[in-house]
Design a protein around this motif. Sequence first.
Motif, PDB file in Angstrom:
ATOM      1  N   ASP A  37       0.898  -1.357  -0.023  1.00 13.10           N
ATOM      2  CA  ASP A  37      -0.047   0.082  -0.167  1.00 13.10           C
ATOM      3  C   ASP A  37       0.790   1.127   0.068  1.00 13.10           C
ATOM      4  O   ASP A  37       1.157   1.761   1.141  1.00 13.10           O
ATOM      5  CB  ASP A  37      -0.836   0.059   1.142  1.00 13.10           C
ATOM      6  CG  ASP A  37      -1.825   1.169   1.159  1.00 13.10           C
ATOM      7  OD1 ASP A  37      -1.793   1.863   0.268  1.00 13.10           O
ATOM      8  OD2 ASP A  37      -2.595   1.319   2.117  1.00 13.10           O
ATOM      9  N   THR A  38       1.111   1.722  -1.076  1.00 10.38           N
ATOM     10  CA  THR A  38       2.145   2.852  -1.211  1.00 10.38           C
ATOM     11  C   THR A  38       1.431   4.228  -1.498  1.00 10.38           C
ATOM     12  O   THR A  38       2.276   5.230  -1.712  1.00 10.38           O
ATOM     13  CB  THR A  38       3.245   2.530  -2.421  1.00 10.38           C
ATOM     14  OG1 THR A  38       2.571   2.434  -3.550  1.00 10.38           O
ATOM     15  CG2 THR A  38       3.976   1.419  -2.206  1.00 10.38           C
ATOM     16  N   ASN A  39       0.156   4.064  -1.436  1.00 11.60           N
ATOM     17  CA  ASN A  39      -0.719   5.051  -1.661  1.00 11.60           C
ATOM     18  C   ASN A  39      -0.888   5.744  -0.227  1.00 11.60           C
ATOM     19  O   ASN A  39      -0.992   7.091   0.048  1.00 11.60           O
ATOM     20  CB  ASN A  39      -1.815   4.945  -2.349  1.00 11.60           C
ATOM     21  CG  ASN A  39      -1.633   4.585  -3.929  1.00 11.60           C
ATOM     22  OD1 ASN A  39      -0.849   5.308  -4.405  1.00 11.60           O
ATOM     23  ND2 ASN A  39      -2.445   3.766  -4.394  1.00 11.60           N
ATOM     24  N   ARG A  40      -1.332   4.992   0.973  1.00  9.01           N
ATOM     25  CA  ARG A  40      -1.794   5.484   2.054  1.00  9.01           C
ATOM     26  C   ARG A  40      -0.757   5.079   3.260  1.00  9.01           C
ATOM     27  O   ARG A  40      -0.424   5.918   4.321  1.00  9.01           O
ATOM     28  CB  ARG A  40      -3.107   4.922   2.450  1.00  9.01           C
ATOM     29  CG  ARG A  40      -4.328   5.272   1.506  1.00  9.01           C
ATOM     30  CD  ARG A  40      -5.597   4.777   1.908  1.00  9.01           C
ATOM     31  NE  ARG A  40      -5.430   3.370   1.741  1.00  9.01           N
ATOM     32  CZ  ARG A  40      -6.133   2.334   2.304  1.00  9.01           C
ATOM     33  NH1 ARG A  40      -6.740   2.737   3.331  1.00  9.01           N
ATOM     34  NH2 ARG A  40      -5.910   1.125   2.033  1.00  9.01           N
ATOM     35  N   THR A  41      -0.323   3.802   3.337  1.00 10.81           N
ATOM     36  CA  THR A  41       0.617   3.274   4.442  1.00 10.81           C
ATOM     37  C   THR A  41       2.025   3.520   4.253  1.00 10.81           C
ATOM     38  O   THR A  41       2.712   3.994   5.296  1.00 10.81           O
ATOM     39  CB  THR A  41       0.507   1.924   4.663  1.00 10.81           C
ATOM     40  OG1 THR A  41      -1.069   1.569   4.614  1.00 10.81           O
ATOM     41  CG2 THR A  41       1.027   1.514   5.697  1.00 10.81           C
ATOM     42  N   TRP A  42       2.533   3.352   3.083  1.00 12.70           N
ATOM     43  CA  TRP A  42       3.988   3.603   3.069  1.00 12.70           C
ATOM     44  C   TRP A  42       4.394   4.725   2.152  1.00 12.70           C
ATOM     45  O   TRP A  42       3.746   5.131   1.389  1.00 12.70           O
ATOM     46  CB  TRP A  42       4.571   2.145   2.205  1.00 12.70           C
ATOM     47  CG  TRP A  42       4.617   1.049   3.074  1.00 12.70           C
ATOM     48  CD1 TRP A  42       3.436   0.140   3.035  1.00 12.70           C
ATOM     49  CD2 TRP A  42       5.202   0.532   4.134  1.00 12.70           C
ATOM     50  NE1 TRP A  42       3.815  -0.735   4.081  1.00 12.70           N
ATOM     51  CE2 TRP A  42       4.947  -0.588   4.617  1.00 12.70           C
ATOM     52  CE3 TRP A  42       6.560   1.191   4.561  1.00 12.70           C
ATOM     53  CZ2 TRP A  42       5.600  -1.378   5.737  1.00 12.70           C
ATOM     54  CZ3 TRP A  42       7.342   0.294   5.372  1.00 12.70           C
ATOM     55  CH2 TRP A  42       6.858  -0.683   6.022  1.00 12.70           C
ATOM     56  N   ARG A  43       5.629   5.457   2.672  1.00 13.62           N
ATOM     57  CA  ARG A  43       6.048   6.256   1.924  1.00 13.62           C
ATOM     58  C   ARG A  43       7.443   6.493   1.978  1.00 13.62           C
ATOM     59  O   ARG A  43       7.949   5.698   2.664  1.00 13.62           O
ATOM     60  CB  ARG A  43       5.680   8.073   2.634  1.00 13.62           C
ATOM     61  CG  ARG A  43       6.103   7.977   4.077  1.00 13.62           C
ATOM     62  CD  ARG A  43       5.160   9.068   4.600  1.00 13.62           C
ATOM     63  NE  ARG A  43       5.560   9.121   6.028  1.00 13.62           N
ATOM     64  CZ  ARG A  43       6.548   9.436   7.045  1.00 13.62           C
ATOM     65  NH1 ARG A  43       7.457  10.353   6.188  1.00 13.62           N
ATOM     66  NH2 ARG A  43       6.402   9.438   8.175  1.00 13.62           N
TER      67      ARG A  43
END
Length: 79
Positions: A37-43
């Motif tokens: 989930d690179t849109n909400r959780t991971w950055r």
Amino acid sequence: MKQILLVVVLGWLGANAMSAAPVSLFDGKTFAGWDGDTNRTWRISEGALTAGDLVTKVPQNEFLATIRSYTNFVLRLKF
């Protein structure tokens, strides 16, 4: 004679495996090669993979995984 040849071949294979160039799992800039989930959780923050933002509550546990397979590796990380 066969035993000596076997020892030489195994030694050569072991030396080549130990001298393989390291491969980076993360380029420090993009999620290329990663799944999660690179849109909400991971950055990406300061060149590191980071989960959450210390403000928004994460509704469930999310994982990030590389899409490539690796063997015989050493994992170093800070948390």
